[in-house]
Motif scaffolding. Structure first.
Motif, PDB file in Angstrom:
ATOM      1  N   ILE A   1     -72.581 -34.838  58.889  1.00  0.00           N
ATOM      2  CA  ILE A   1     -71.822 -35.838  59.047  1.00  0.00           C
ATOM      3  C   ILE A   1     -70.962 -35.676  60.421  1.00  0.00           C
ATOM      4  CG2 ILE A   1     -69.827 -37.012  58.118  1.00  0.00           C
ATOM      5  CD1 ILE A   1     -70.531 -35.783  55.622  1.00  0.00           C
ATOM      6  N   GLY A   2     -71.593 -36.536  61.347  1.00  0.00           N
ATOM      7  CA  GLY A   2     -71.408 -36.570  62.888  1.00  0.00           C
ATOM      8  C   GLY A   2     -71.054 -35.166  63.314  1.00  0.00           C
ATOM      9  N   ASP A   3     -69.856 -34.910  63.867  1.00  0.00           N
ATOM     10  CA  ASP A   3     -69.619 -33.349  64.541  1.00  0.00           C
ATOM     11  C   ASP A   3     -68.791 -32.879  63.321  1.00  0.00           C
ATOM     12  OD1 ASP A   3     -71.058 -33.569  66.651  1.00  0.00           O
ATOM     13  OD2 ASP A   3     -69.319 -34.355  67.622  1.00  0.00           O
ATOM     14  N   TYR A   4     -68.414 -33.594  62.204  1.00  0.00           N
ATOM     15  CA  TYR A   4     -67.358 -33.139  61.301  1.00  0.00           C
ATOM     16  C   TYR A   4     -67.675 -32.152  60.136  1.00  0.00           C
ATOM     17  CZ  TYR A   4     -63.491 -33.639  57.973  1.00  0.00           C
ATOM     18  OH  TYR A   4     -62.267 -33.322  57.343  1.00  0.00           O
ATOM     19  N   ASP A   5     -69.122 -32.302  59.806  1.00  0.00           N
ATOM     20  CA  ASP A   5     -69.341 -31.399  58.757  1.00  0.00           C
ATOM     21  C   ASP A   5     -70.813 -31.062  58.679  1.00  0.00           C
ATOM     22  OD1 ASP A   5     -69.059 -29.696  56.244  1.00  0.00           O
ATOM     23  OD2 ASP A   5     -70.156 -31.320  55.190  1.00  0.00           O
ATOM     24  N   GLU A   6     -71.427 -29.823  58.374  1.00  0.00           N
ATOM     25  CA  GLU A   6     -72.974 -29.463  58.244  1.00  0.00           C
ATOM     26  C   GLU A   6     -72.725 -28.742  57.114  1.00  0.00           C
ATOM     27  OE1 GLU A   6     -75.013 -27.522  61.461  1.00  0.00           O
ATOM     28  OE2 GLU A   6     -74.333 -29.045  62.625  1.00  0.00           O
ATOM     29  N   ALA A   7     -73.806 -29.079  56.168  1.00  0.00           N
ATOM     30  CA  ALA A   7     -74.008 -28.299  55.042  1.00  0.00           C
ATOM     31  C   ALA A   7     -75.489 -28.422  54.348  1.00  0.00           C
ATOM     32  CB  ALA A   7     -73.070 -28.809  53.754  1.00  0.00           C
TER      33      ALA A   7
ATOM     34  N   GLY B   1     -80.139 -32.819  48.502  1.00  0.00           N
ATOM     35  CA  GLY B   1     -80.016 -34.374  47.862  1.00  0.00           C
ATOM     36  C   GLY B   1     -80.040 -35.380  48.384  1.00  0.00           C
ATOM     37  N   VAL B   2     -79.659 -36.595  48.089  1.00  0.00           N
ATOM     38  CA  VAL B   2     -79.712 -37.735  48.482  1.00  0.00           C
ATOM     39  C   VAL B   2     -78.430 -38.282  49.251  1.00  0.00           C
ATOM     40  CG1 VAL B   2     -81.704 -38.762  47.723  1.00  0.00           C
ATOM     41  CG2 VAL B   2     -79.683 -38.843  46.515  1.00  0.00           C
ATOM     42  N   HIS B   3     -78.376 -38.517  50.381  1.00  0.00           N
ATOM     43  CA  HIS B   3     -77.146 -39.252  51.253  1.00  0.00           C
ATOM     44  C   HIS B   3     -77.414 -40.354  52.012  1.00  0.00           C
ATOM     45  CE1 HIS B   3     -77.731 -34.853  51.055  1.00  0.00           C
ATOM     46  NE2 HIS B   3     -76.400 -34.856  50.854  1.00  0.00           N
ATOM     47  N   LEU B   4     -76.252 -41.126  52.375  1.00  0.00           N
ATOM     48  CA  LEU B   4     -76.047 -42.206  52.760  1.00  0.00           C
ATOM     49  C   LEU B   4     -76.187 -42.064  54.188  1.00  0.00           C
ATOM     50  CD1 LEU B   4     -72.525 -43.373  51.737  1.00  0.00           C
ATOM     51  CD2 LEU B   4     -74.511 -44.280  50.733  1.00  0.00           C
ATOM     52  N   ARG B   5     -76.470 -43.130  54.993  1.00  0.00           N
ATOM     53  CA  ARG B   5     -77.015 -43.096  56.417  1.00  0.00           C
ATOM     54  C   ARG B   5     -75.796 -42.999  57.347  1.00  0.00           C
ATOM     55  NH1 ARG B   5     -79.875 -48.360  55.880  1.00  0.00           N
ATOM     56  NH2 ARG B   5     -82.051 -47.568  55.458  1.00  0.00           N
ATOM     57  N   ASN B   6     -74.525 -43.619  56.724  1.00  0.00           N
ATOM     58  CA  ASN B   6     -73.187 -43.338  57.453  1.00  0.00           C
ATOM     59  C   ASN B   6     -72.045 -43.593  56.575  1.00  0.00           C
ATOM     60  OD1 ASN B   6     -70.904 -44.538  59.032  1.00  0.00           O
ATOM     61  ND2 ASN B   6     -72.211 -44.597  60.632  1.00  0.00           N
ATOM     62  N   ILE B   7     -71.320 -42.825  56.562  1.00  0.00           N
ATOM     63  CA  ILE B   7     -70.227 -42.596  55.749  1.00  0.00           C
ATOM     64  C   ILE B   7     -69.165 -43.618  55.606  1.00  0.00           C
ATOM     65  CG2 ILE B   7     -69.913 -40.018  55.769  1.00  0.00           C
ATOM     66  CD1 ILE B   7     -67.653 -40.472  57.561  1.00  0.00           C
ATOM     67  N   LYS B   8     -69.382 -44.709  56.547  1.00  0.00           N
ATOM     68  CA  LYS B   8     -68.841 -45.926  56.378  1.00  0.00           C
ATOM     69  C   LYS B   8     -69.027 -46.832  55.057  1.00  0.00           C
ATOM     70  CE  LYS B   8     -67.083 -49.522  59.665  1.00  0.00           C
ATOM     71  NZ  LYS B   8     -66.529 -48.940  60.873  1.00  0.00           N
ATOM     72  N   GLU B   9     -70.433 -46.521  54.677  1.00  0.00           N
ATOM     73  CA  GLU B   9     -70.728 -47.125  53.262  1.00  0.00           C
ATOM     74  C   GLU B   9     -70.050 -46.643  52.050  1.00  0.00           C
ATOM     75  OE1 GLU B   9     -75.282 -47.280  52.883  1.00  0.00           O
ATOM     76  OE2 GLU B   9     -75.225 -46.764  55.076  1.00  0.00           O
ATOM     77  N   ILE B  10     -69.273 -45.600  52.182  1.00  0.00           N
ATOM     78  CA  ILE B  10     -68.685 -45.166  51.109  1.00  0.00           C
ATOM     79  C   ILE B  10     -67.374 -46.108  50.820  1.00  0.00           C
ATOM     80  CG2 ILE B  10     -66.973 -43.338  50.157  1.00  0.00           C
ATOM     81  CD1 ILE B  10     -68.509 -41.332  51.999  1.00  0.00           C
ATOM     82  N   GLY B  11     -66.777 -46.902  51.818  1.00  0.00           N
ATOM     83  CA  GLY B  11     -65.931 -47.860  51.865  1.00  0.00           C
ATOM     84  C   GLY B  11     -64.297 -47.258  51.419  1.00  0.00           C
ATOM     85  N   PHE B  12     -64.285 -46.556  50.513  1.00  0.00           N
ATOM     86  CA  PHE B  12     -62.973 -45.784  50.294  1.00  0.00           C
ATOM     87  C   PHE B  12     -63.140 -44.685  49.201  1.00  0.00           C
ATOM     88  CE2 PHE B  12     -58.742 -46.497  47.655  1.00  0.00           C
ATOM     89  CZ  PHE B  12     -57.960 -45.966  48.629  1.00  0.00           C
ATOM     90  N   LEU B  13     -62.413 -43.725  49.328  1.00  0.00           N
ATOM     91  CA  LEU B  13     -62.320 -42.562  48.256  1.00  0.00           C
ATOM     92  C   LEU B  13     -61.058 -42.280  47.864  1.00  0.00           C
ATOM     93  CD1 LEU B  13     -64.576 -39.247  48.934  1.00  0.00           C
ATOM     94  CD2 LEU B  13     -62.033 -39.150  48.015  1.00  0.00           C
ATOM     95  N   MET B  14     -60.906 -42.208  46.652  1.00  0.00           N
ATOM     96  CA  MET B  14     -59.737 -42.021  46.072  1.00  0.00           C
ATOM     97  C   MET B  14     -59.994 -40.791  44.869  1.00  0.00           C
ATOM     98  SD  MET B  14     -56.780 -43.259  45.418  1.00  0.00           S
ATOM     99  CE  MET B  14     -55.422 -42.995  44.200  1.00  0.00           C
TER     100      MET B  14
ATOM    101  N   LEU C   1     -61.799 -41.247  58.454  1.00  0.00           N
ATOM    102  CA  LEU C   1     -63.225 -40.813  58.614  1.00  0.00           C
ATOM    103  C   LEU C   1     -64.161 -41.948  58.213  1.00  0.00           C
ATOM    104  CD1 LEU C   1     -63.447 -36.899  58.230  1.00  0.00           C
ATOM    105  CD2 LEU C   1     -63.785 -38.113  60.382  1.00  0.00           C
ATOM    106  N   ILE C   2     -63.948 -42.410  57.159  1.00  0.00           N
ATOM    107  CA  ILE C   2     -64.776 -43.447  56.338  1.00  0.00           C
ATOM    108  C   ILE C   2     -64.627 -44.538  57.124  1.00  0.00           C
ATOM    109  CG2 ILE C   2     -64.983 -44.595  54.219  1.00  0.00           C
ATOM    110  CD1 ILE C   2     -64.495 -42.147  52.567  1.00  0.00           C
ATOM    111  N   PHE C   3     -63.322 -44.852  57.543  1.00  0.00           N
ATOM    112  CA  PHE C   3     -62.963 -46.117  58.034  1.00  0.00           C
ATOM    113  C   PHE C   3     -63.466 -46.209  59.374  1.00  0.00           C
ATOM    114  CE2 PHE C   3     -60.239 -49.046  60.194  1.00  0.00           C
ATOM    115  CZ  PHE C   3     -60.182 -50.125  59.631  1.00  0.00           C
ATOM    116  N   GLU C   4     -63.692 -45.143  60.074  1.00  0.00           N
ATOM    117  CA  GLU C   4     -64.041 -45.065  61.569  1.00  0.00           C
ATOM    118  C   GLU C   4     -65.699 -45.056  61.423  1.00  0.00           C
ATOM    119  OE1 GLU C   4     -62.370 -41.682  63.051  1.00  0.00           O
ATOM    120  OE2 GLU C   4     -60.617 -42.498  63.098  1.00  0.00           O
ATOM    121  N   GLY C   5     -66.347 -44.433  60.541  1.00  0.00           N
ATOM    122  CA  GLY C   5     -67.965 -44.237  60.333  1.00  0.00           C
ATOM    123  C   GLY C   5     -68.295 -43.005  61.081  1.00  0.00           C
ATOM    124  N   GLN C   6     -69.218 -42.443  60.364  1.00  0.00           N
ATOM    125  CA  GLN C   6     -69.813 -41.140  61.231  1.00  0.00           C
ATOM    126  C   GLN C   6     -71.475 -41.153  60.482  1.00  0.00           C
ATOM    127  OE1 GLN C   6     -68.807 -38.688  63.099  1.00  0.00           O
ATOM    128  NE2 GLN C   6     -66.594 -38.837  62.769  1.00  0.00           N
TER     129      GLN C   6
END
Ligand SMILES: [Zn+2]
Length: 392
Positions: free
Chosen positions: A183-189, A193-206, A144-149
């Motif tokens: 987050i796109g159609d994936y999640d609503e919560a 708080g403060v969030h990014l504009r697009n999850i692509k900016e996370i880059g990678f999650l481990m 998801l991060i790679f594709e971006g939402q």
């Protein structure tokens, strides 16, 4: 009420504001982009007219603690957020939404605690989670991060919230409105708080840790994002390659190869135990001055087995056992039957101290170790000499 600039534009890193109220070191501005903390996310750091903010609090309005200020009400001040720190927190916060959503799509989980600080990003949850599930979740989240939402914030009235789509705990919402982060159609919560504009900016999650969190919850999951996550991932991957090479396995077969090795080790330990028993049972006493003296030195025998043997050899009368395990540090067990009046503990100490060793125990049974390898025969003859039972 302070105007919350961080809700309108989470990317605002510098702003002008007017001092609205002063309560000692606590300063309230008419508007602020400093996030005062909440939802597990740490409070922002930064400066007001060059002076550091050391804390923030949020009751009716948001207040920032500025030690040594001389601000006055009505003063216009220039504010600057510690942006590297804040952006890292936005990345981890947005990553946490994704991670929790991916987990809750697969298993029923309840959030117990979130920590989002520069030092530690972790979730404590209740529910059933396995390593396989962790693997699936990581794969999905990073795809998801790679594709971006796009990430969007929307304020809804409470009755407009669709509970089938939105993760929300209504009892925690004050007022009539709910801020929903999608987050796109994936999640609503629901989240303030403060969030990014697009999850692509996370880059990678481990995920860097997955352990039991009992009794607080069932599991603690620590994670990292961006460059930090990539660095950890590289370290883990290289260590895994190295461990696989040692084991003679491919990384993806490591778990099976390791379990096979463990199973072989268990069998070897069991065989060694059986063999050790045979060796110990073959120990014959030498009768000196009417006392049965069991003396022997061994290698590769379990210490507990040796101690149990010493106890059983001297469970009758007129007997002493002096057993030595020859290892990197030699190990001595001295025991006697109850009718003998030697003090095993002090003898063990006396004999071992010239070898940099010491012991402990009681008058009837004591053990001790040397600082380095010492020949078993030497130790045995010194003990017997000490007792006055030299072999003639
Ligand atoms: Zn959030």
């Amino acid at each position: 009420m302070t105007q919350k600039l961080y809700e309108v534009d989470p990317y605002l890193s510098e702003f002008e504001a007017r001092v609205d109220n002063i309560d000692g070191e606590w300063v309230a501005l008419d508007r602020t982009a400093f996030y005062p903390g909440g939802g597990g996310q740490d409070k922002d750091r930064g400066t007001i007219d060059g002076l550091e903010i050391s804390d923030s609090r949020f009751k009716d309005r948001i207040e920032h603690k500025v030690v040594g200020h001389d601000f006055y009400v009505g003063q216009v001040v220039h504010c600057r957020i510690d942006w590297v720190r804040r952006y890292g927190l936005m990345m981890s916060h947005t990553g946490e939404h994704l991670l929790f959503s991916a987990l809750s799509r697969r298993t029923e989980i309840e959030l117990v605690k979130i920590s989002l600080t520069p030092e530690k990003k972790s979730l404590i949850v209740k529910g059933e989670i396995s390593w396989n599930l962790i693997k699936e979740v990581l794969q999905e989240v990073n795809d998801l991060i790679f594709e971006g939402q796009d990430v969007k914030a929307e304020v809804l009235t409470k009755d407009c919230v669709d509970h089938t789509r939105t993760r929300v705990k209504m009892d925690r919402i004050h007022g009539d409105h709910v801020r929903v982060i999608s987050i796109g159609d994936y999640d609503e919560a629901a989240c303030a708080g403060v969030h990014l504009r697009n999850i692509k900016e996370i880059g990678f999650l481990m995920i860097t840790k997955f352990t039991s969190a009992k009794p607080v919850g069932d599991w603690e999951i620590e994670f990292q994002v961006g460059k930090e996550a990539a660095r950890s991932s590289n370290v883990f991957a290289v260590e895994m390659l190295r461990a696989s090479e040692v084991l003679g396995a491919q990384p993806h077969d490591f778990q099976v190869a390791f379990e096979n090795r463990e199973s072989e080790n268990r069998k070897t330990r069991e065989s060694l135990k059986q063999y050790s028993k045979v060796v110990l049972n073959a120990l014959e006493p030498t009768v000196i001055k009417g006392i049965s003296v069991y003396a022997g030195h061994f290698r590769g025998i379990d210490r507990k087995l040796l101690m149990d043997k010493a106890t059983s050899l001297t469970s009758g009368t007129m007997s002493i056992s002096v057993l030595v395990l020859e290892e990197d540090k030699s190990f001595l067990v001295l025991s006697r039957s109850n009718d003998q009046n030697i003090d095993c503990a002090s003898i063990v100490n006396d004999v071992l101290s010239p070898f940099g060793g010491r012991g402990g125990g009681k008058a009837g049974f004591a053990t001790g170790g040397t600082a380095g390898p010492v020949d078993g025969t030497t130790i045995i003859s010194k003990v017997l000499h000490h007792i006055g039972l030299d072999v003639e």
